[in-house]
Design an enzyme around this catalytic site. Structure first.
Site, PDB file in Angstrom:
ATOM      1  CD  GLU A 180       0.770   0.485   3.068  1.00 27.53           C
ATOM      2  OE1 GLU A 180       0.637   1.722   2.897  1.00 27.53           O
ATOM      3  OE2 GLU A 180       1.740  -0.019   3.641  1.00 27.53           O
ATOM      4  CD  GLU A 329       7.418   1.715  -0.790  1.00 30.22           C
ATOM      5  OE1 GLU A 329       8.172   0.991  -1.480  1.00 30.22           O
ATOM      6  OE2 GLU A 329       7.743   2.858  -0.427  1.00 30.22           O
TER       7      GLU A 329
END
Length: 362
Positions: A180, A329
């Site tokens: 994310e 991430e």
């Protein structure tokens, strides 16, 4: 919200009531007959069992691994709950298209196909090559004052995750990693952790991207007020005070899309590599919706964010790594991939006692 059909991997092969147990027994027999002392490869043996059950085979594969990098902004960021400004979300999304992020490096290293997806970034990224446009809106609303999203937006976000997984499946994907990018997303993650694990909210709130002590205190005040208002709304209308409501009221578009992706991946018997605090919160939410989904999850690492270890413990999840990561991430999950790869190689490449003409000594 659409319905998913998710069963535990050892229950989903039903050729009679004992089919799941027969499969488990066959996998364990193969593991125990590899030319090694029984149990000597520890966690790798546990992972091999899990992967074989997920794929329902004695010869598992990690073909065409895919990584979804989901971006979205959060209305609660306007309350100063993050040290990073909102524009960092879109700036990093563009940086990812240039190959310059941590997620890019690890995807290259481990052979993952990276999909960078705008689910709700507060910036027009529609003309940026390399970014998939699935934007629901330009960020969620501020849940200090109103629900973060409407029910229609919630359903659209779930469907984004489903559709992305289906695209990966069409390429032969066997393992999915999700990351994310969204300034402020530790706030809804902390709230979900508190609600779903029954842990006081203050104990679930940490520094995020680097808040100092006064910043953490302010974040606690804001989030406690938001939860109190949500609970008051539930008291006035009890039907609103539900699991679904908590996801819609506090979640980010990228987080709900991640939940949809996890559920669809499990429905299709994919391995789901789970990253840090935010993705673990999404995994927690998905498991509260469909408990069997956790059987498809491999938890990559335990990060430095306050409460991550407690959330993993509440789920009974055992992370593969503890490297002090808190980048997000999906980087922690990607770092854990070689361990998963070793477990699969063990099943496919190690000789057994009979073929190796070695005396089985246990």
């Amino acid at each position: 919200m659409r319905a998913f059909k998710i069963e535990r991997p050892d229950e989903s092969l039903r050729v009679g009531a004992t089919a799941g147990m027969r499969l488990r027994s066959a996998i364990q027999d193969k593991i125990d007959n590899l030319n090694k002392p029984k149990g000597s490869l520890g966690v790798l043996e546990e992972l091999a069992m899990q992967v074989c059950l997920i794929q329902q085979t004695l010869t598992p594969s990690l073909a065409h691994p895919c990584h979804l990098l989901l971006g979205g902004d959060h209305g609660i960021e306007r309350e100063g709950v993050s040290v990073s400004p909102r524009e960092v979300t879109w700036q990093q999304m563009i940086n990812f298209t240039h190959g310059g992020g941590g997620v890019n490096m690890f995807c290259r290293q481990h052979g993952f196909k990276l999909r960078i997806v705008d689910v709700g970034v507060d910036y027009d990224l529609s003309n940026i090559p390399g970014i998939i446009n699935r934007k629901i809106a330009r960020g969620t609303r501020n849940f200090l004052y109103e629900p973060a999203m409407t029910e229609e937006e919630f359903d659209k976000s779930i469907q984004v995750g489903v559709d992305l997984v289906d695209e990966c499946l069409s390429e032969g994907c066997k393992v999915l990693c999700i990351g994310e990018m969204g300034i402020g997303n530790t706030s809804p993650s902390s709230i979900w952790m508190s609600l779903f694990c029954d842990i006081p909210l203050d104990e679930c709130i940490g520094a995020g991207a680097g808040l100092d002590t006064p910043g953490i205190r302010h974040k606690r005040e804001v989030l406690n007020k938001a939860v109190a208002q949500w609970k008051a709304l539930g008291a006035a209308n009890f039907s609103l005070f539900t699991l679904h409501s908590s996801l819609q009221y506090f979640g980010g578009f990228e987080m709900i899309a991640a939940i949809g992706a996890m559920l669809r991946a499990a429905e299709q018997h994919l391995i789901v590599l789970v990253d840090g605090f935010i993705m673990t919160a999404c995994a927690l939410a998905a498991s509260r919706l469909y408990p069997a989904v956790q059987s498809y999850m491999v938890f990559g690492h335990c990060g430095d964010e306050s409460g991550h270890r407690r959330m993993l413990d509440a789920m009974g999840a055992k992370p593969l790594l503890s490297l002090g990561l808190r980048l997000g991430e999906g980087t922690g999950a990607l770092c854990a991939f070689p361990i998963l790869d070793s477990a699969v190689r063990m099943m496919n490449e190690m000789n057994n006692f009979d073929n190796g003409k070695i005396t089985k000594y246990f």
